[in-house]
Design a protein around this motif. Sequence first.
Motif, PDB file in Angstrom:
ATOM      1  N   GLY A  64       0.815  -1.206   0.000  1.00 48.45           N
ATOM      2  CA  GLY A  64       0.000   0.000   0.000  1.00 48.45           C
ATOM      3  C   GLY A  64       0.850   1.258   0.000  1.00 48.45           C
ATOM      4  O   GLY A  64       1.775   1.394   0.793  1.00 48.45           O
ATOM      5  N   ILE A  65       0.537   2.190  -0.906  1.00 48.39           N
ATOM      6  CA  ILE A  65       1.244   3.467  -1.019  1.00 48.39           C
ATOM      7  C   ILE A  65       0.251   4.577  -0.690  1.00 48.39           C
ATOM      8  O   ILE A  65      -0.869   4.597  -1.220  1.00 48.39           O
ATOM      9  CB  ILE A  65       1.798   3.691  -2.443  1.00 48.39           C
ATOM     10  N   LYS A  66       0.640   5.505   0.172  1.00 46.47           N
ATOM     11  CA  LYS A  66      -0.211   6.637   0.509  1.00 46.47           C
ATOM     12  C   LYS A  66       0.389   7.901  -0.078  1.00 46.47           C
ATOM     13  O   LYS A  66       1.464   8.351   0.333  1.00 46.47           O
ATOM     14  CB  LYS A  66      -0.353   6.776   2.021  1.00 46.47           C
ATOM     15  N   LEU A  67      -0.298   8.463  -1.066  1.00 40.66           N
ATOM     16  CA  LEU A  67       0.159   9.694  -1.712  1.00 40.66           C
ATOM     17  C   LEU A  67      -0.381  10.907  -0.969  1.00 40.66           C
ATOM     18  O   LEU A  67      -1.579  10.986  -0.676  1.00 40.66           O
ATOM     19  CB  LEU A  67      -0.314   9.733  -3.167  1.00 40.66           C
ATOM     20  N   LYS A  68       0.487  11.849  -0.677  1.00 37.54           N
ATOM     21  CA  LYS A  68       0.073  13.086  -0.018  1.00 37.54           C
ATOM     22  C   LYS A  68      -0.211  14.186  -1.031  1.00 37.54           C
ATOM     23  O   LYS A  68      -0.787  15.223  -0.687  1.00 37.54           O
ATOM     24  CB  LYS A  68       1.172  13.532   0.955  1.00 37.54           C
ATOM     25  N   LYS A  69       0.221  13.955  -2.287  1.00 37.52           N
ATOM     26  CA  LYS A  69      -0.050  14.875  -3.389  1.00 37.52           C
ATOM     27  C   LYS A  69      -0.367  14.047  -4.624  1.00 37.52           C
ATOM     28  O   LYS A  69       0.036  12.890  -4.729  1.00 37.52           O
ATOM     29  CB  LYS A  69       1.177  15.764  -3.671  1.00 37.52           C
ATOM     30  N   GLU A  70      -1.075  14.641  -5.566  1.00 40.79           N
ATOM     31  CA  GLU A  70      -1.320  13.964  -6.825  1.00 40.79           C
ATOM     32  C   GLU A  70      -0.009  13.746  -7.569  1.00 40.79           C
ATOM     33  O   GLU A  70       0.892  14.584  -7.527  1.00 40.79           O
ATOM     34  CB  GLU A  70      -2.262  14.781  -7.720  1.00 40.79           C
ATOM     35  N   ALA A  71       0.090  12.611  -8.273  1.00 41.61           N
ATOM     36  CA  ALA A  71       1.299  12.324  -9.042  1.00 41.61           C
ATOM     37  C   ALA A  71       0.941  11.468 -10.241  1.00 41.61           C
ATOM     38  O   ALA A  71       0.126  10.543 -10.140  1.00 41.61           O
ATOM     39  CB  ALA A  71       2.334  11.612  -8.172  1.00 41.61           C
ATOM     40  N   LYS A  72       1.586  11.762 -11.372  1.00 36.44           N
ATOM     41  CA  LYS A  72       1.345  11.008 -12.600  1.00 36.44           C
ATOM     42  C   LYS A  72       2.307   9.835 -12.685  1.00 36.44           C
ATOM     43  O   LYS A  72       3.511   9.992 -12.523  1.00 36.44           O
ATOM     44  CB  LYS A  72       1.521  11.910 -13.818  1.00 36.44           C
ATOM     45  N   GLU A  73       1.744   8.660 -12.972  1.00 38.81           N
ATOM     46  CA  GLU A  73       2.539   7.449 -13.115  1.00 38.81           C
ATOM     47  C   GLU A  73       2.764   7.187 -14.603  1.00 38.81           C
ATOM     48  O   GLU A  73       1.806   7.118 -15.382  1.00 38.81           O
ATOM     49  CB  GLU A  73       1.817   6.268 -12.464  1.00 38.81           C
ATOM     50  N   LEU A  74       4.042   7.046 -15.007  1.00 37.22           N
ATOM     51  CA  LEU A  74       4.371   7.018 -16.426  1.00 37.22           C
ATOM     52  C   LEU A  74       3.956   5.733 -17.127  1.00 37.22           C
ATOM     53  O   LEU A  74       3.500   5.765 -18.275  1.00 37.22           O
ATOM     54  CB  LEU A  74       5.880   7.212 -16.613  1.00 37.22           C
ATOM     55  N   LEU A  75       4.138   4.583 -16.501  1.00 35.28           N
ATOM     56  CA  LEU A  75       3.894   3.320 -17.180  1.00 35.28           C
ATOM     57  C   LEU A  75       2.428   3.138 -17.547  1.00 35.28           C
ATOM     58  O   LEU A  75       2.104   2.607 -18.610  1.00 35.28           O
ATOM     59  CB  LEU A  75       4.369   2.152 -16.313  1.00 35.28           C
ATOM     60  N   SER A  76       1.552   3.593 -16.670  1.00 38.32           N
ATOM     61  CA  SER A  76       0.109   3.472 -16.929  1.00 38.32           C
ATOM     62  C   SER A  76      -0.495   4.736 -17.510  1.00 38.32           C
ATOM     63  O   SER A  76      -1.585   4.704 -18.094  1.00 38.32           O
ATOM     64  CB  SER A  76      -0.622   3.124 -15.625  1.00 38.32           C
ATOM     65  N   GLY A  77       0.189   5.869 -17.332  1.00 41.90           N
ATOM     66  CA  GLY A  77      -0.366   7.146 -17.770  1.00 41.90           C
ATOM     67  C   GLY A  77      -1.439   7.680 -16.843  1.00 41.90           C
ATOM     68  O   GLY A  77      -2.117   8.658 -17.161  1.00 41.90           O
ATOM     69  N   THR A  78      -1.580   7.069 -15.666  1.00 40.05           N
ATOM     70  CA  THR A  78      -2.641   7.430 -14.720  1.00 40.05           C
ATOM     71  C   THR A  78      -2.135   8.422 -13.688  1.00 40.05           C
ATOM     72  O   THR A  78      -1.002   8.312 -13.209  1.00 40.05           O
ATOM     73  CB  THR A  78      -3.157   6.170 -13.999  1.00 40.05           C
ATOM     74  N   THR A  79      -2.958   9.378 -13.327  1.00 39.84           N
ATOM     75  CA  THR A  79      -2.665  10.282 -12.222  1.00 39.84           C
ATOM     76  C   THR A  79      -3.329   9.732 -10.967  1.00 39.84           C
ATOM     77  O   THR A  79      -4.541   9.508 -10.936  1.00 39.84           O
ATOM     78  CB  THR A  79      -3.178  11.697 -12.515  1.00 39.84           C
TER      79      THR A  79
END
Length: 688
Positions: A654-669
């Motif tokens: 499990g990863i908890k993001l504190k800010k929005e971030a774009k993931e390159l491999l999937s292209g998903t934010t």
Amino acid sequence: MAKSIQMEELKLGVCYYPEHWSEELWEDDFRRMREMNITVIRMAEFAWSIFEPEEGQFDFSFFGRALDLAHQYGLGVILGTPTATPPAWLTEKYPEVLNANKDGVLYRHGMRRHNNYSSPIYRQQCEKIVRNMVIAYKDHPAVIGWQIDNELNCHMDVFYAEADHIAFREWLKSRYNTLENLNQAWGTVFWSQTYTEWEQIYLTRNMVNQSPNPHLALDEKRFISANTISFAKLQVDIIRELDPQHWITTNGTFGHIDNHELTDELLDFFSYDSYPQFATIFTGEDEKPLQDRAWSMKLSNVRNMSPNFCVMEQQSGPGGWVDSIGMGTPRPGQIRLWSYQSVLHGTDLLVYFRWRTATFGTEMYWHGINDYHNQPNRRVREVAQVGEEFVKIGRAIAGTTYQADAAILQDYDNMWDGELDEWHGPLHQQSTRAWYKQLQYRHIPTDLVTLRSSTVLEDLSKYKVIIYAHPAIMTDETAELLQTYVSQGGTLLLGARTGYKDLKGHCYMRPFPGAAAELCGVTVEDFTLVKGTVPAAELQWKGKREQLQAGMQTVGFNEVLHVENPEVQVVAEYASEYYAGSPAMTKRAVGQGEVWYYGAAYNEQVVDAIMDEIGLFSPVDDLMEVPSEVELGIRSSNDKAYLFLLNFSDKQAGIKLKKEAKELLSGTTYKNEIKMSPYGVFIFEIDK
């Protein structure tokens, strides 16, 4: 300045051995490679007997056909010079080219790396095959570069043939000029070892209790390195003369070679052979071992030679020879994970070993992407996925470099001296493992840096923290460099057995820690190995985390410290043994920084306590929370940064993001909480 491979995009390659297969298979193989976005193949490094089936009779047509077909399918080819495997006609006709054991018994034909680099005949034969090979292929449009030899010093990194003893003497003459100088450097007055003729000197031979003169042993390793590099230079000089338009590299980090010097002097960049499962074989009794994730430390070492490099062999299946090693099949996702482990640490050209598993020979259980049956399998599908992803992200990632605020410092002299010296060698291994593991688990990107005579302040000052755990050999010049690093704001951590030897391996006649004593502000008033019936001591922590450190123990060595400078603060004391109450760990403010000294080898508990004390945290704590089983690292350029997350666990993370971030491999934010699949990979684009 370090030399890097120059790539405009990430590229995928594979090792291919046309001599193992019917020519009828080649075209289908090359077609399927291109379907998987493989654009580079590496070949010919073991093909001497095909190029020169009899002495002086050359035939380059077979690989010429392979090159023609590769070019037809748009595949670039890395050619390896075949000098790791001399043919049978050569070793039979000229047995003096063979290596020997300490007793002078020759290693016979039938394996590889059974040659010695010192043999004049072997050097002549190597020059001849390389020259003819380069002339034959240098203008072929498929060729993109050259690999010198293959895995220099693999299997065997000591040499005792007659030619090696002769070459050793010549190297010593150049180094010392006179026997008087050599006798002084080796302390030969001890036990009446004094030499009166150069011919009396040999590389290590069998002797009573197998304990050689330690100064001879250190010089022996320096000689082997110099001799290996000179052997490589013979080939490099020929290629530079005949084919200056193509790059030159070599692969693998094996024993008794200064690979930094090799790269600086001869290569365009360094290449590495990445087999993460090797790290799972030698875990010993390590608690919570890093397993295959520990291979990142090996890749960090390569990155210090070439910030961007080639992985010439990337593990793509289970490994093992007929009689040894034996490694299980990578689980679904692990080949992809290991591929991105290499990319995170600086790989821009990733070449898998091998396209198809050999159906015969010593490596018929060293599996490649394809199995013997040549039918689709999950390894093929996994590599194809990586190929698709490289096409998608390759231009963004290529040329970016790994970013780290912490460094583990090492040097060749101490590593080579520590192979024989039980009084500091094992301490280095213990402390390096403990520090790298805990830095990994706390998500603090770390470099492995080799200190050299050419190292300057600029090379060190980019790091907030440097761990140089047990540099027994230390010059006053090195101590001065480290003092300048600390005074300008760095934090330096040293350990037991620091600074008490000079470059000859002689012990200084001054208080421990010798060259570093003034910097640390302490001396060592007593000491003991922790071994056999000598127990470890307990520590009483005096720092901020005192209440959390009950039961902490020392490892490997105990030095009883004496504070010499009023600026020194005692961080921990021994709480048991006859030296209970004496200082075990100190720190001293020097200018804008501080130096720590610990009179033992570091273990995980001590490392954690120190990191709490100095406030060493992950650089992305404000961006995300990541569990310990996930490796975190950053590659960046002047204007872009890419954060890699690699899940080395067989469970979701499990990863908890504190800010929005774009993931390159999937292209998903992504935002908030997300799940990583077992052996999963994320690459986030982040602000610099």
